[in-house]
Design a protein around this motif. Structure first.
Motif, short mmCIF file in Angstrom:
data_model
loop_
_atom_site.label_atom_id
_atom_site.label_comp_id
_atom_site.label_asym_id
_atom_site.label_seq_id
_atom_site.Cartn_x
_atom_site.Cartn_y
_atom_site.Cartn_z
N LYS A 205 -24.27 4.80 -29.73
CA LYS A 205 -23.65 3.74 -30.53
C LYS A 205 -22.63 4.33 -31.50
O LYS A 205 -21.55 3.76 -31.71
N ALA A 206 -22.96 5.47 -32.09
CA ALA A 206 -22.02 6.12 -33.00
C ALA A 206 -20.77 6.56 -32.24
O ALA A 206 -19.64 6.40 -32.73
N LEU A 207 -20.94 7.12 -31.04
CA LEU A 207 -19.79 7.56 -30.26
C LEU A 207 -18.87 6.38 -29.92
O LEU A 207 -17.64 6.50 -30.00
N VAL A 208 -19.44 5.25 -29.56
CA VAL A 208 -18.61 4.06 -29.26
C VAL A 208 -17.82 3.64 -30.50
O VAL A 208 -16.67 3.21 -30.40
N ARG A 209 -18.42 3.80 -31.67
CA ARG A 209 -17.69 3.46 -32.89
C ARG A 209 -16.44 4.31 -33.05
O ARG A 209 -15.37 3.82 -33.45
N ASN A 210 -16.55 5.59 -32.71
CA ASN A 210 -15.37 6.45 -32.76
C ASN A 210 -14.34 6.02 -31.72
O ASN A 210 -13.12 6.02 -32.00
N LEU A 211 -14.78 5.65 -30.53
CA LEU A 211 -13.83 5.22 -29.50
C LEU A 211 -13.09 3.96 -29.92
O LEU A 211 -11.89 3.81 -29.62
N ARG A 212 -13.77 3.05 -30.60
CA ARG A 212 -13.07 1.86 -31.13
C ARG A 212 -11.95 2.28 -32.07
O ARG A 212 -10.84 1.73 -32.03
N TYR A 213 -12.26 3.25 -32.92
CA TYR A 213 -11.26 3.72 -33.88
C TYR A 213 -10.07 4.33 -33.16
O TYR A 213 -8.90 4.06 -33.50
N VAL A 214 -10.32 5.15 -32.15
CA VAL A 214 -9.25 5.78 -31.37
C VAL A 214 -8.36 4.70 -30.74
O VAL A 214 -7.12 4.75 -30.83
N LEU A 215 -8.96 3.74 -30.09
CA LEU A 215 -8.20 2.70 -29.40
C LEU A 215 -7.37 1.87 -30.37
O LEU A 215 -6.20 1.57 -30.10
N SER A 216 -7.95 1.50 -31.49
CA SER A 216 -7.23 0.63 -32.43
C SER A 216 -6.05 1.35 -33.07
O SER A 216 -4.99 0.75 -33.29
N THR A 217 -6.21 2.63 -33.37
CA THR A 217 -5.11 3.36 -34.01
C THR A 217 -4.03 3.79 -33.01
O THR A 217 -2.87 3.99 -33.39
N ALA A 218 -4.40 3.92 -31.73
CA ALA A 218 -3.42 4.33 -30.71
C ALA A 218 -2.61 3.15 -30.17
O ALA A 218 -1.53 3.34 -29.60
N ARG A 219 -3.11 1.95 -30.33
CA ARG A 219 -2.49 0.78 -29.70
C ARG A 219 -1.06 0.52 -30.16
O ARG A 219 -0.18 0.22 -29.32
N PRO A 220 -0.72 0.62 -31.47
CA PRO A 220 0.65 0.28 -31.88
C PRO A 220 1.72 1.11 -31.18
O PRO A 220 2.74 0.57 -30.74
N PHE A 221 1.52 2.43 -31.05
CA PHE A 221 2.52 3.26 -30.38
C PHE A 221 2.65 2.88 -28.91
O PHE A 221 3.76 2.83 -28.36
N ALA A 222 1.52 2.61 -28.28
CA ALA A 222 1.57 2.23 -26.86
C ALA A 222 2.33 0.93 -26.66
O ALA A 222 3.01 0.75 -25.65
N GLN A 223 2.25 0.03 -27.62
CA GLN A 223 2.94 -1.25 -27.52
C GLN A 223 4.43 -1.13 -27.81
O GLN A 223 5.23 -1.93 -27.32
#
Length: 682
Positions: free
Chosen positions: A367-385
């Motif tokens: 569960k902790a690892l998934v929390r980190n993955l959420r953070y990675v995805l949310s912060t990476a999304r603007p550049f990808a867009q």
């Protein structure tokens, strides 16, 4: 120079002034770990036995010092002396022995060491006694200041000088006693005996809670190199609760150091050791999934919480760095998918842990690892867009640091680091996609998580394609050659080998960072090693950027005593002044950066899609790098070293030995032990 010796010691209960004692009846025995390292001006002696783990440092030269650092609570005791007229040299007469004692005027237990040492100086005058957190001893050594509330006073009585103070919250504190065996005490001055030497029995102890050491059998497998120095350093720094970043200055958890060391050591670590490292990082994630850079514990936490209107001694976690947030996923994926079997991976993810980053929370590691993955995805999304410089991952507001080069000059005042944006963000996204496909995270995903993770691979592709190009620097050959020639003259080193390596093509490399306007900070740097280890560059990219790093300094990074981490030849004079051989992240050699580059080259050479021309470039680079690594084998477990050019060659200079050096190196550094796994090609 660096010299290593191993020691055979016993364990005893000993006394200091006013402290009751009892001698153990059992005969003296060898401790779990004991060894010495002499590095530059510092004599270092390490011991770990039962509840005691300690690092004794005796500083030679004109500014003598006694310092004892304890992993327990990241605590220590230090005695600084007034400057002496001529350089003085310590001699360790009796290696440190583990001791257990009762605190002065109390019944609580302290754990520490007793040792004997002498120094060839007519007198030592006490300048400053510091008993507290290593964070404060570190501050005093570097800037000469500590908080007023942790000041300590040493008191002379008879032939001994003693200092003890309880922790600010009344918990058992820190003890230092220097008993003069040869010589005399007059106030705050110790005078030499008839032979011109001062001989001391030194006792130092801490009341902080001991850590649980990892035994050798629980640490390394049979594939680990037979390197006693690296094995001993790793042994001293490894505990079930966490790995320590380095000693004496960083005797506690650091997220980046843990993750990079675990990744590079992974082939030779026992599964429990890998999981101890990963578990320590997961337990310190904040509510967003941000990885903690450093923890403040013991008295540092007490002081910090009081300064911010709080109380207690719960760990104070620092989330100021940005690179570690994107390291966790690729390192976790490497273990869970490439090293652990499926059953072991599932057991680890299901293991419950008490969160330090979210106090009061107990949760599965998955569960902790998934929390980190959420953070990675949310912060990476603007550049990808919408790929643009301003949508890269920047340092946090108001900071000049954010990745491994964490001195304020380390990134050349840049805001966007190459390694974070060109390597770690896409690597983290790729790792998230891999773990989703493997199904390991299914039990910990919400429907929203699953939907978001299905975009990880596509997001990674945008980052891989668009981010590295923003850091590309191309300098015309004539201009690059002129700058190399001028820089070599300024450093008083030969320019000819570097100039010959440039040829007539433009000099191309990845900038160390970009400033807030997206302008490149044109420092040739060793961070290309991250791309070799965590990415799959094209053949053309490999040939271009590996060649750039492997050219002789000051065209590239190579010297006879190792690969430098920064070369400012192509930058302006202001930047060059920040990247000297006396700068912590300047034109110096960091042992683990060489290991990273070597491991990365090996990983790339294992690929089956590279043409012969690219493999030839990588093979030559591998041979050149390993010649330099093996030329400085004796310094391999050090944090870093500098150099001097004398007699037509480069010579190793211990970092911290020079008057202009901004700090001193750790004698035991976690990520410098990675040569246990990173070994020369056969």
């Amino acid at each position: 120079m660096r010299h290593v010796a191993r020691m055979m010691l016993g364990v005893a209960l000993v006394a200091a002034t006013g402290v009751a004692i009892a001698q153990r009846g059992a005969p003296a025995r060898a401790p779990e770990l004991a060894y010495q390292v002499t590095e530059g001006q510092n004599i270092n002696a390490f011991v770990r036995d039962g509840a005691v783990a300690a690092h004794l440092l005796l500083r030679n030269g004109n500014d003598p010092r006694i310092l004892v650092a304890f992993p327990a609570g990241n605590s220590g005791a230090g005695q600084w002396f007034a400057r002496v007229d001529r350089p003085a040299t310590w001699r360790l007469e009796q290696a440190p022995r583990a001791v257990t004692m009762r605190e002065p005027e109390g019944a609580r237990t302290l754990h520490g060491i007793v040792t004997e040492a002498s120094i060839d100086t007519p007198r030592l005058t006490l300048a400053k006694t510091v008993l507290s957190s290593i964070r404060f001893l570190r501050d005093y050594q570097s800037v000469g200041r500590i908080p007023a509330e942790v000041e300590a006073t040493a008191t002379a009585a008879g032939n001994a000088i003693t200092a003890y103070r309880r922790r600010l919250d009344g918990a058992p504190g820190y003890f230092l006693r220097m008993e003069v065996l040869d010589g005399s005490v007059a106030g705050t001055t110790i005078r030499a005996g008839r032979d011109g030497r001062i001989r001391l029995r030194i006792t130092a102890a801490t009341g902080e809670t001991p850590l649980t050491g990892l035994a050798t059998r629980d640490l390394l497998n049979m594939r680990a190199a037979n390197d006693p120095v690296a094995r001993e350093a790793l042994h001293f720094l490894s505990y079930r609760e966490k790995f320590l970043a380095g000693s004496w200055r960083f005797q506690t958890y650091f997220g980046r150091d843990t993750l990079m060391s675990v990744r590079l050591l992974m082939p030779v670590l026992q599964p429990g050791a890998v999981e101890a490292g990963l578990g320590s990082v997961l337990a310190r994630l904040d509510a967003r999934g941000d990885v903690a850079h450093e923890e403040g514990i013991g008295e540092f936490a007490v002081v910090d919480r009081r300064q911010h209107g709080g109380s207690g001694d719960a760990a104070v976690l620092d989330y100021a760095m940005v690179d570690d947030d994107y390291m966790l996923a690729p390192v976790a994926a490497a273990y869970l998918l490439d090293h652990a079997d499926r059953a072991a991976a599932r057991r680890f993810l299901a293991r419950t842990m008490r969160s330090e980053g979210v106090p009061g929370t107990v949760e599965p590691a998955g569960k902790a690892l998934v929390r980190n993955l959420r953070y990675v995805l949310s912060t990476a999304r603007p550049f990808a867009q919408g790929p643009a410089v301003e949508r890269l991952i920047a340092l946090k507001p108001g900071r000049l640091t954010g990745q491994w080069r964490d001195s304020e000059e380390g990134l050349g005042r840049g805001r966007y680091a190459y390694d974070v944006n060109a390597v770690f963000v896409p690597a983290a996204l790729d790792a998230a996609a891999r773990m989703l496909r493997a199904g390991l995270l299914d039990a910990y995903l919400t429907p929203q998580d699953r939907t978001a993770l299905t975009q990880a691979a596509a997001t990674a592709a945008v980052w891989r394609e668009r981010a590295p190009a923003l850091f590309r620097v191309d300098i015309p050959a004539a201009e690059a050659s002129a700058r190399v020639r001028d820089y070599a003259r300024a450093l008083n080193i030969p320019a000819e080998p570097a100039l010959a390596s440039l040829g007539n093509a433009p000099l191309t490399f990845h900038a160390l960072s970009l400033d807030e306007r997206g302008k490149a900070v044109p420092i040739v740097n060793s961070d290309e090693g991250f791309a070799l280890m965590f990415a799959d560059p094209s053949p053309a990219e490999l040939e271009t950027y590996v060649t750039a790093a492997m050219r002789p300094f000051p065209a590239g990074l190579m010297t006879g005593i190792g690969m430098l981490v920064a070369n400012a030849a192509q930058a302006d004079a202001t930047a060059q002044a920040r990247f000297t051989p006396a700068a912590y992240h300047g034109a110096v050699v960091w042992s683990w950066q060489q290991a990273l580059f070597a491991a990365g080259l090996e990983r790339q050479l294992a690929r089956r899609d590279l043409p012969a021309s690219t493999r030839a470039v990588l093979t030559r680079a591998q041979a050149t790098l390993w010649r330099a690594i093996q030329a400085t084998r004796a310094t391999q477990s050090s944090e870093l070293w500098s150099w001097a050019y004398e007699g037509g060659r480069y010579r190793v200079v211990a970092f911290g030995a020079g008057k202009q050096d901004v700090d001193e190196s750790n004698a035991a550094q976690l990520w410098s032990t990675v040569y246990l796994a990173v070994q020369p090609p056969k």
